[in-house]
Write a protein that holds these residues in place. Structure first.
Motif, PDB file in Angstrom:
ATOM      1  N   GLU A 136       0.831  -1.202   0.000  1.00 30.70           N
ATOM      2  CA  GLU A 136       0.000   0.000   0.000  1.00 30.70           C
ATOM      3  C   GLU A 136       0.871   1.261   0.000  1.00 30.70           C
ATOM      4  O   GLU A 136       0.545   2.260  -0.658  1.00 30.70           O
ATOM      5  N   PHE A 137       1.959   1.227   0.745  1.00 32.10           N
ATOM      6  CA  PHE A 137       2.892   2.363   0.766  1.00 32.10           C
ATOM      7  C   PHE A 137       3.444   2.620  -0.630  1.00 32.10           C
ATOM      8  O   PHE A 137       3.491   3.775  -1.091  1.00 32.10           O
ATOM      9  N   HIS A 138       3.852   1.556  -1.314  1.00 33.31           N
ATOM     10  CA  HIS A 138       4.380   1.720  -2.676  1.00 33.31           C
ATOM     11  C   HIS A 138       3.341   2.340  -3.600  1.00 33.31           C
ATOM     12  O   HIS A 138       3.662   3.195  -4.439  1.00 33.31           O
ATOM     13  N   ALA A 139       2.088   1.916  -3.442  1.00 32.07           N
ATOM     14  CA  ALA A 139       1.020   2.469  -4.279  1.00 32.07           C
ATOM     15  C   ALA A 139       0.847   3.959  -4.021  1.00 32.07           C
ATOM     16  O   ALA A 139       0.666   4.753  -4.960  1.00 32.07           O
ATOM     17  N   ASP A 140       0.926   4.370  -2.751  1.00 26.91           N
ATOM     18  CA  ASP A 140       0.747   5.781  -2.406  1.00 26.91           C
ATOM     19  C   ASP A 140       1.884   6.650  -2.943  1.00 26.91           C
ATOM     20  O   ASP A 140       1.642   7.694  -3.560  1.00 26.91           O
ATOM     21  N   VAL A 141       3.135   6.241  -2.688  1.00 23.03           N
ATOM     22  CA  VAL A 141       4.256   7.091  -3.112  1.00 23.03           C
ATOM     23  C   VAL A 141       4.413   7.087  -4.632  1.00 23.03           C
ATOM     24  O   VAL A 141       4.917   8.051  -5.211  1.00 23.03           O
ATOM     25  N   LYS A 142       3.950   6.019  -5.269  1.00 20.96           N
ATOM     26  CA  LYS A 142       3.978   6.013  -6.737  1.00 20.96           C
ATOM     27  C   LYS A 142       3.034   7.074  -7.286  1.00 20.96           C
ATOM     28  O   LYS A 142       3.371   7.793  -8.229  1.00 20.96           O
ATOM     29  N   LYS A 143       1.848   7.186  -6.668  1.00 27.93           N
ATOM     30  CA  LYS A 143       0.903   8.207  -7.120  1.00 27.93           C
ATOM     31  C   LYS A 143       1.442   9.614  -6.866  1.00 27.93           C
ATOM     32  O   LYS A 143       1.114  10.547  -7.597  1.00 27.93           O
ATOM     33  N   ASP A 311      -1.659  10.246  17.979  1.00 29.38           N
ATOM     34  CA  ASP A 311      -2.643  11.229  18.446  1.00 29.38           C
ATOM     35  C   ASP A 311      -3.954  11.146  17.673  1.00 29.38           C
ATOM     36  O   ASP A 311      -4.881  11.920  17.934  1.00 29.38           O
ATOM     37  N   ASN A 312      -3.984  10.252  16.687  1.00 28.96           N
ATOM     38  CA  ASN A 312      -5.204  10.045  15.883  1.00 28.96           C
ATOM     39  C   ASN A 312      -5.721  11.352  15.275  1.00 28.96           C
ATOM     40  O   ASN A 312      -6.925  11.600  15.234  1.00 28.96           O
ATOM     41  N   ASN A 313      -4.790  12.196  14.825  1.00 28.87           N
ATOM     42  CA  ASN A 313      -5.188  13.468  14.210  1.00 28.87           C
ATOM     43  C   ASN A 313      -4.599  13.576  12.803  1.00 28.87           C
ATOM     44  O   ASN A 313      -4.199  14.637  12.367  1.00 28.87           O
ATOM     45  N   PHE A 314      -4.563  12.445  12.119  1.00 27.90           N
ATOM     46  CA  PHE A 314      -3.890  12.407  10.827  1.00 27.90           C
ATOM     47  C   PHE A 314      -4.876  12.155   9.685  1.00 27.90           C
ATOM     48  O   PHE A 314      -5.984  11.659   9.885  1.00 27.90           O
ATOM     49  N   PHE A 315      -4.427  12.500   8.479  1.00 29.50           N
ATOM     50  CA  PHE A 315      -5.141  12.158   7.253  1.00 29.50           C
ATOM     51  C   PHE A 315      -4.210  11.277   6.432  1.00 29.50           C
ATOM     52  O   PHE A 315      -3.056  11.641   6.208  1.00 29.50           O
ATOM     53  N   THR A 316      -4.689  10.146   6.003  1.00 31.18           N
ATOM     54  CA  THR A 316      -3.834   9.287   5.186  1.00 31.18           C
ATOM     55  C   THR A 316      -3.700   9.868   3.783  1.00 31.18           C
ATOM     56  O   THR A 316      -4.557  10.638   3.311  1.00 31.18           O
ATOM     57  N   ILE A 317      -2.626   9.479   3.122  1.00 27.35           N
ATOM     58  CA  ILE A 317      -2.435   9.875   1.723  1.00 27.35           C
ATOM     59  C   ILE A 317      -3.630   9.391   0.908  1.00 27.35           C
ATOM     60  O   ILE A 317      -4.154  10.112   0.045  1.00 27.35           O
ATOM     61  N   ARG A 318      -4.087   8.180   1.223  1.00 25.90           N
ATOM     62  CA  ARG A 318      -5.222   7.595   0.504  1.00 25.90           C
ATOM     63  C   ARG A 318      -6.481   8.432   0.691  1.00 25.90           C
ATOM     64  O   ARG A 318      -7.260   8.638  -0.248  1.00 25.90           O
ATOM     65  N   ASP A 319      -6.707   8.925   1.912  1.00 22.31           N
ATOM     66  CA  ASP A 319      -7.865   9.792   2.169  1.00 22.31           C
ATOM     67  C   ASP A 319      -7.809  11.045   1.304  1.00 22.31           C
ATOM     68  O   ASP A 319      -8.801  11.443   0.682  1.00 22.31           O
ATOM     69  N   ILE A 320      -6.636  11.658   1.270  1.00 22.08           N
ATOM     70  CA  ILE A 320      -6.500  12.951   0.602  1.00 22.08           C
ATOM     71  C   ILE A 320      -6.665  12.815  -0.905  1.00 22.08           C
ATOM     72  O   ILE A 320      -7.377  13.606  -1.543  1.00 22.08           O
ATOM     73  N   ILE A 321      -6.020  11.785  -1.491  1.00 20.57           N
ATOM     74  CA  ILE A 321      -6.079  11.679  -2.958  1.00 20.57           C
ATOM     75  C   ILE A 321      -7.425  11.128  -3.434  1.00 20.57           C
ATOM     76  O   ILE A 321      -7.649  11.034  -4.638  1.00 20.57           O
ATOM     77  N   THR A 322      -8.286  10.779  -2.508  1.00 22.92           N
ATOM     78  CA  THR A 322      -9.669  10.479  -2.898  1.00 22.92           C
ATOM     79  C   THR A 322     -10.367  11.752  -3.364  1.00 22.92           C
ATOM     80  O   THR A 322     -11.211  11.723  -4.266  1.00 22.92           O
ATOM     81  N   TRP A 323      -9.972  12.892  -2.768  1.00 25.42           N
ATOM     82  CA  TRP A 323     -10.630  14.170  -3.049  1.00 25.42           C
ATOM     83  C   TRP A 323      -9.776  15.114  -3.883  1.00 25.42           C
ATOM     84  O   TRP A 323     -10.306  16.010  -4.550  1.00 25.42           O
TER      85      TRP A 323
END
Length: 555
Positions: A136-143, A311-323
């Protein structure tokens, strides 16, 4: 830059600058003529150890050895991870552009308390869990268009080397064994607390390290952890167990880069204890160990607090690139200098998305115009003022990026060239219309037609030169799309519609309602429709052939 004006064919080749996709899991590689790097100022990088910018001189001429701490793959990567790997990807790309032979190592911590805990929660094998999130990490950084490192070692593949490294530390009287655990003795290493600003207090005790009453000094940290029932472990001279967190990077960097290497990078939160401990371990085993330059990127804050999973105050790369388009996220991450903390916000991402759309739309319009003249033999030179603009941009780009990667200035620097492209596009359209009118008039004299023809050709040369310069620099930054510009523009528009909560059909209906309102002189209605859409990030433009739309910042 060359003093002689290149022919149109050469400039046109720059209009299709794109990075090659080598293999399925690989990403585009940077391919820039070496001549482009000639005249680049000496590279200066900020060294976290000395707290100042220093001239970068590699240990071995022409070669760069770089190690960047990787992720612990037990969950999807968040925006903070994205920032670190985009920042060091920019450095990697620029070093390659300068002609260095770069060995870039980025590890995976695939055995860790967090991985064990998550695997137990899932009822899953730790190898299965870590491998899944590495994928999954590879998929994110590739994008995000991060180039693959030269090597991506995993801790579990280097247990033998880690044991050898720990053995060396113990032999040098810098480590000791207690009930199957091996600890590093901070008291035996006077150089501990080498990084400036590292406070010798108790604040860091227990940071990713269990507090153990058997330690000689509670600041001592684990090199090897005795195995526990139900946990994966490996045989060692001290009993079955697994590596501590810090030792892995000392061992793997030594394995692939040697005792002395050029750059060690990571987030600023790794300075203590991780990098402090790495430095101590490496020198305890091999006193000649040295990192020439330590580099650390700043945080991404959410509501002025560091973004982190704990701290559970993060946004994943996957969340962000959905929008948002991945290249808009990359632009956003580069918009702030890598050492400076930045705040995450939808507004900032919308601004980045709007800027990226403007860049690609301008280049697309430029390509469309210049392509009409691809077969024509244009001999007029690039206008002097445009050539000067291109040369100045090239020089300013190299100066900014060579000064500790000032990407903020680099991205701002594109605006003048983009404005010049739009100016030349407007002028070329006007001249094209004038030429078409002249052709309809039989009595028009040949010499009267020649001047606008030469002017038009000058604008085409200007467009080709400006576009080639922008594209070559976007490629260095990892911001040049690997696919056609038209395709990326459609992707950006699709993301904008999704953020607006619209479909193509619903948007078309609103545009048709506005057109009908205008035709009926109901301007208050048409203005309200336009305003409502602008509030959702959709801008309407009335063109001669009809109403079109593009993404925009929400009003």
């Amino acid at each position: 830059m060359a003093e002689n004006t290149p022919p149109l064919a050469t400039l046109l080749s720059g209009l299709t600058v794109a990075e090659d996709t080598a293999e399925a899991t690989a990403l585009p590689s940077v391919s820039v003529p070496t001549s482009e790097a000639e005249g680049a100022p000496p590279l200066k990088l900020f060294n976290s150890m000395t707290k100042k910018k220093e001239l970068f001189v590699p240990h071995v001429e022409g070669k760069v050895k770089m190690y960047v701490c990787g992720v612990t793959p037990y969950d999807l990567s968040h925006a903070g991870h994205g920032r670190a790997y985009v920042a060091f990807d920019v450095l990697y790309r620029y070093l390659k552009f300068l002609g260095y032979d770069v060995t870039y190592v980025r590890n995976f911590t695939d055995i860790d308390d967090k991985i064990i805990e998550r695997a137990n929660q899932n009822g899953e094998d730790i190898t299965s869990l870590s491998s899944r999130f590495i994928k999954e990490f590879h998929a994110d950084v590739k994008k995000l268009q991060c180039l693959p490192p030269t090597l991506e070692p995993r801790v579990t593949g280097h247990i033998k080397h880690i044991i050898e490294f720990i053995t060396k530390i113990i032999k040098n009287d810098k480590g000791y064994v207690v009930e199957g655990n091996v600890y590093f003795s901070v008291d035996s290493f006077p150089e501990y607390y080498s990084f400036p600003g590292t406070y010798q207090d108790d604040n860091h005790d227990g940071s990713r390290v269990a507090v153990d009453p058997n330690k000689r000094n509670r600041k001592d940290f684990a090199l090897w952890k005795a195995g526990k029932v139900g946990e994966k472990s490996w045989e060692s001279p001290w009993g079955d167990g697994r590596p501590g967190w810090h030792i892995e990077c000392s061992a793997m960097s030594d394995c692939y880069l040697g005792h002395v290497f050029d750059i060690h990078g990571g987030g600023r939160d790794l300075i203590f204890p991780h990098h402090e401990n790495e430095l101590a371990q490496s020198r305890a085993a091999y006193p000649e160990s040295e990192v020439k330059c330590w580099m650390h990127n700043g945080f991404i804050n959410n509501a002025d607090k560091k973004m982190s999973k704990s701290d559970n105050n993060f946004f994943t790369i996957r969340d962000i690139i959905t929008w948002y388009h991945p290249l808009a996220l990359r632009f956003f991450l580069m918009r702030t200098h890598y050492r400076t903390d930045m705040n995450y916000s939808d507004k900032a991402l919308e601004i980045a998305s709007d800027r990226v759309y403007y860049i690609y739309l301008t280049l697309y319009d430029c390509d469309e115009t210049v392509s009409l003249y691809r077969e024509k033999n244009i001999s007029v030179p690039v206008p002097a003022e445009v050539q000067t603009l291109v040369d100045d941009h090239h020089k300013a780009f190299l100066e900014s990026i060579s000064d500790d990667l000032r990407t903020t200035d680099v991205l701002d620097g594109f605006m003048e060239l983009l404005k010049a492209i739009n100016s030349n596009l407007n002028d070329s359209k006007k001249l094209q219309q004038k030429l078409e009118q002249q052709k309809k008039k039989q009595e028009q004299k040949k010499q009267q037609q020649q001047k606008p023809q030469e002017q038009l050709e000058g604008h085409i040369q200007a467009l080709a030169a400006l576009s080639a310069e922008i594209k070559s620099k976007l490629s260095i930054l990892g911001l040049m799309p690997p696919s056609a510009l038209a395709e990326v523009l459609e992707e950006l528009k699709a993301k904008a519609m999704k953020r607006a909560g619209l479909t193509e059909e619903s948007l078309r209906e609103q545009i048709e309602q506005r057109v009908a309102a205008r035709n009926n002189k109901q301007f208050d209605v048409s203005d309200q429709i336009r305003k409502d859409l602008a509030g959702k990030g959709i801008a309407l433009m009335d063109e001669p052939h009809g109403t079109v739309w593009r993404p925009c910042e929400r009003e």
